[in-house]
Design a protein around this motif. Structure first.
Motif, PDB file in Angstrom:
ATOM      1  N   ASP A 198      -0.448  -1.059  10.434  1.00  0.00           N
ATOM      2  CA  ASP A 198       0.004  -1.280   9.040  1.00  0.00           C
ATOM      3  C   ASP A 198      -0.310  -2.666   8.496  1.00  0.00           C
ATOM      4  N   GLU A 200      -2.381  -5.574   6.341  1.00  0.00           N
ATOM      5  CA  GLU A 200      -3.003  -5.662   5.023  1.00  0.00           C
ATOM      6  C   GLU A 200      -4.278  -6.487   5.223  1.00  0.00           C
ATOM      7  N   LEU A 234      -4.557   0.493   2.021  1.00  0.00           N
ATOM      8  CA  LEU A 234      -3.423  -0.436   1.967  1.00  0.00           C
ATOM      9  C   LEU A 234      -2.278   0.093   2.810  1.00  0.00           C
ATOM     10  N   PRO A 235      -1.441  -0.776   3.330  1.00  0.00           N
ATOM     11  CA  PRO A 235      -0.259  -0.282   4.037  1.00  0.00           C
ATOM     12  C   PRO A 235       0.619   0.509   3.079  1.00  0.00           C
ATOM     13  N   LYS A 236       1.386   1.449   3.674  1.00  0.00           N
ATOM     14  CA  LYS A 236       2.230   2.312   2.835  1.00  0.00           C
ATOM     15  C   LYS A 236       3.139   1.479   1.943  1.00  0.00           C
ATOM     16  N   LYS A 238       2.485  -0.506  -0.528  1.00  0.00           N
ATOM     17  CA  LYS A 238       2.002  -1.740  -1.157  1.00  0.00           C
ATOM     18  C   LYS A 238       1.278  -1.403  -2.463  1.00  0.00           C
ATOM     19  N   ARG A 240      -1.233  -1.505  -5.374  1.00  0.00           N
ATOM     20  CA  ARG A 240      -2.609  -1.998  -5.404  1.00  0.00           C
ATOM     21  C   ARG A 240      -2.748  -3.272  -6.267  1.00  0.00           C
ATOM     22  N   LEU A 242      -0.586  -5.533  -6.953  1.00  0.00           N
ATOM     23  CA  LEU A 242       0.000  -6.702  -6.280  1.00  0.00           C
ATOM     24  C   LEU A 242      -0.960  -7.211  -5.195  1.00  0.00           C
ATOM     25  N   TYR A 243      -1.522  -6.250  -4.441  1.00  0.00           N
ATOM     26  CA  TYR A 243      -2.465  -6.618  -3.379  1.00  0.00           C
ATOM     27  C   TYR A 243      -3.672  -7.367  -3.965  1.00  0.00           C
ATOM     28  N   GLU A 246      -2.595 -10.865  -4.996  1.00  0.00           N
ATOM     29  CA  GLU A 246      -2.366 -11.746  -3.833  1.00  0.00           C
ATOM     30  C   GLU A 246      -3.676 -12.123  -3.140  1.00  0.00           C
TER      31      GLU A 246
END
Ligand code: 6GP
Length: 796
Positions: A198, A200, A234-236, A238, A240, A242-243, A246
């Motif tokens: 999991d 990122e 992406l990990p469960k 999360k 998109r 926001l990813y 970041e």
């Protein structure tokens, strides 16, 4: 590449003809940059090819900062074509200098540490050593400083210019770096292998920048990694967006504000991103069996920001390559070495264990194991509780990066003799006792090609006309100038060069800051980061004292002086920002006072940068190096001033001591507490500023002006300064040293009035400055730490 001006002109004109907007300087810049890139890229390929064929040991210099400055002019210089390109362009009606100014400046660093990394890159390539930089491709460099009403404000700077930039995107070498997730035991080829679930992932894309050595032949690589969105799932849970946000932040800017957890995570992400991407690539591209890595690769970590290289290399060797702990540790411990750049408590990196564990679970496990084994080793040693604490990598939920760096490295160096001594006997005493052979000193140096040859062509020509040009390749040969220290004709020429450089700076100041300064006045400069320990406060309070005296004492009419300041304050460093405002307030008063301005001028050069530094060092008579003794690890500005003939006005701190060792006390103005005295006061807590102020009326007056009105511009503007000077008992000994500082200024001023004697001091300084070339520094690293050897030049 072209061997003559005529050939260059022909080719240049042919290319320019194909462009649309032929008249614009921007087009000229673009054509010239493209030509220089082509010349560079041929040699670059060849250098890489030869390194491979010769199986040379490679050095990788890991640094979170590379403060390169503008590249075009430096490359022209190192390719040995600056002269005829400049002339050729002039004949075509273009001014190379103006063209160089169009280059967006990569400000990928804060100060000393970042600029040092850049000087090292230059020296490695110029000494034909296989050494490469590994860093981050921040979108914005250091902020642009803009004064508003005397206050520093910060504006984002974007230096990346995809079209004209020097970097080459190497998409094919991209790799994904994992963050967060959890570790589960797994099995691969019959062995246990921790598996990260999991996570990122962030894609690391390298951009390669050519580093051209002098005489062009060796072109090394500065590899800067850029963070981009990975194609992995992406990990469960999360989101998109926001990813994506970041991810973009990872290489958005240098040093995100780390006062909150989010900022801390971001900094750690940057550090791991740099280490992991670089190390995975190094291990993958190695030219030797893994067990031989330490003989083929050296990795230098520039302070602790890249210290995660230690656990990351362990992870790669064990988890990816299947090595046992002992063998992996042996390799890590013979590959990585560490340079410490400061003893300031606030700059010693510490990370919370829980944060590290959450962001980098496997790395944290490895750090725990390094710590456990080290504690086991030191268990038998008769140590008290305090000493054990100083040896702990993890202590009370905090990871001490400097301790990790020392334990994991085979060599640890400070950056000047005094600094290394303080590390050994005080800051890192316990570690030095345990590893007596690890600690050693390598005094910093600066690239004389940028700071003398390029920044001061007038002085360089004068030197060459007197002693030949050997000094360019072997800066120690500047010694030969001693012969001219009593030659009146030479001294006059030297003075003429200085005046010419002062005029150029005065023009710049007039154009950009609308202040008229007198090139015949003493140019006295303090240019560096704004910080309590560097004591810009002492400088400006002393100027205010001079001003007070000019107003009150009719017989006091000192020789004219121009005080020049330059430097940025960290956006969250309140005290430093107040000092900037204070300097600007005093400057306004003094520069506009009809009586005072005959004697004093103050200029705060806005948005100090490498290119501005290139204008200030050559034009300065006096080099202000006034840090509280024991606090400045080395300083490198002091060396740049010296090379350009400025005289040091300074404390016995950092590399100032070594400068004085070179030139003798007669050729510098030294004052104030020694490091030993400062440390004694600190230990005994026996310094009480009111005792001093009480006996000094001029100091009383300036303190009253500062604390009660005319300088404070309202209480809010000096509250942090007040807090330091009054409530915290002046921790940097400003009031303790200020009178001695004033006396040193008086000595200096009377020396300046005898201009031939002053020029003689200047010659001695230039003649003795060769040892402070970073060529010497890099040769020492190479001999004592990296063991790179030298490529015979006939092979190149
Ligand atoms: C600086 C030191 O303050 C300076 O004295 C030294 O000359 C320079 O490093 C190069 O060695 N330190 C930094 O810039 C820094 O960020 C963590 O230290």
């Amino acid at each position: 590449m072209f061997s003559s001006k005529e050939r260059f002109k022909e080719n240049f004109v042919a290319r320019l003809e194909q462009r649309e907007d032929k008249e614009s300087l921007q087009t000229v810049y673009s054509v010239l940059t493209a030509m220089v890139k082509e010349w560079t890229y041929d040699d670059w390929e060849q250098t890489n090819q030869q390194y491979k064929e010769q199986k040379r040991k490679q050095l990788y210099y890991f640094s979170i900062e590379f403060l390169m400055g503008r590249i075009l002019g430096q490359n022209l210089m190192n390719l040995d074509v600056h002269g005829f390109v400049e002339e050729g362009l002039k004949e075509l009606g273009f001014d190379l200098h103006a063209i160089e100014e169009l280059e967006p400046e990569p400000g990928l660093g804060n100060g000393g540490l970042g600029r040092l990394a850049a000087c090292f890159m230059d020296s490695l390539a110029s000494l034909q050593l296989p050494g490469h930089g590994c860093g981050l491709r921040y979108k914005g460099g250091l902020f642009t400083q803009v004064f508003q009403d005397g206050f520093q404000t910060e504006q984002p700077t974007v230096w990346i210019d995809e079209k004209e930039g020097w970097g080459i995107r190497r998409e094919e070498l991209s790799l994904d770096i994992p963050f967060f997730g959890s570790i589960e035991p797994g099995i691969e080829s019959n062995r246990l292998k921790p598996v990260l679930k999991d996570a990122e992932w962030i894609k690391a894309v390298p951009y390669d920048y050519p580093i051209v050595g002098a005489a062009g032949k060796t072109v090394n690589t500065l590899r800067l990694w850029q963070a981009e969105v990975s194609s992995r799932p992406l990990p469960k849970g999360k989101p998109r967006t926001l990813y994506e946000q970041e991810t973009a932040e990872v290489t958005d800017r240098l040093y995100p504000d780390a006062s909150l957890d989010a900022g801390k995570i971001l900094r750690l992400k940057q550090q791991y991103f740099l280490c992991s991407a670089s190390l995975q690539t190094i291990v993958k591209n190695r030219d030797c069996p893994l067990s031989d890595l330490a003989r083929h690769v050296a990795i230098q970590i520039n302070d602790t920001h890249p210290a995660l290289a230690i656990p990351e290399l362990m992870r790669i060797l064990m988890d990816e390559e299947g090595m046992q702990w002992e063998e992996a540790w042996g390799i890590v411990n013979h590959t990585i070495s560490y340079t410490n750049h400061t003893i300031l408590e606030e700059a010693l990196e510490k990370w919370s264990s829980s944060l590290l564990e959450r962001l980098l679970p496997r790395i944290y496990m490895i750090i725990q194991e390094i710590d456990r084994r080290f504690k086991e080793k030191t268990q038998q040693e008769p140590l008290d509780e305090w000493q054990r604490k100083k040896l702990a990598i993890i202590e009370n939920g905090v990871v001490h990066m400097a301790t990790l760096a020392v334990v994991g490295s085979y060599k640890v160096n400070g950056v000047a003799k005094l600094h290394t001594e303080i590390l050994k006997v005080r800051e890192m005493k316990e570690l030095n006792d345990h590893f007596p052979h690890k600690f050693h000193n390598i005094t910093n140096g600066v690239a004389h090609r940028r700071w003398l040859l390029k920044a001061n062509p007038e002085l360089s020509s004068l030197i060459t006309s007197a002693v030949g040009d050997e000094w360019i390749r072997e800066p120690i040969k500047l010694h030969k100038l001693h012969r001219f220290s009593k030659d009146p004709a030479f001294l006059q020429d030297l003075q003429a060069v200085k005046i010419a450089k002062k005029r150029q700076l005065a023009d710049y100041i007039k154009t950009h800051q609308d202040i008229i300064v007198d090139p015949e006045s003493v140019f006295d400069a303090q240019i560096k980061r704004i910080h309590g320990y560097k004591r810009q406060l002492m400088n400006i309070l002393h100027i205010q004292m001079l001003y007070n005296r000019i107003l009150s004492d009719r017989s006091f009419r000192p020789y004219p002086r121009t005080f020049i300041f330059g430097g940025k304050a960290a956006p969250s460093y309140r005290y430093a920002k107040e000092v900037i405002k204070l300097i600007n307030t005093v400057a306004d008063q003094v520069n506009n006072d009809p009586l005072a301005k005959k004697h004093l001028h103050i200029v705060f050069i806005e948005d100090y940068s490498v290119s501005k530094a290139e204008k200030i060092f050559p034009a300065s008579d006096v080099s202000e190096q006034i840090s509280t003794a024991s606090k400045e690890a080395s300083g490198t500005g002091n060396m740049k001033f010296m090379m350009n003939g400025a005289i040091t006005l300074g404390t016995f701190d950092g590399a100032n001591l070594e400068i004085v060792e070179q030139v003798g006390e007669d050729n510098a103005f030294i004052f104030g507490l020694t490091a030993r005295q400062v440390m004694q006061f600190e230990k005994e807590q026996s310094y009480y500023p009111p005792d001093i102020i009480q006996h000094e009326p001029d100091l009383q007056l300036v303190m009253a002006q500062l604390l009660e009105g005319s300088l404070s511009d309202g209480e809010g503007n000096i509250s942090a300064i007040r807090n330091q000077l009054v409530d915290c008992n002046d921790p940097f000994f400003v009031l303790k040293d200020i009178q001695q500082y004033g006396k040193a200024h008086e000595r200096l001023l009377s020396a300046f009035e005898n201009s031939l004697a002053w020029q003689e001091m200047s010659v001695v300084n230039i003649a003795q400055s060769g040892i402070f070339s970073s060529d010497r520094t890099i040769q020492e690293y190479s001999d004592e730490v990296w063991q790179l050897g030298r490529v015979p030049s006939n092979l190149l």
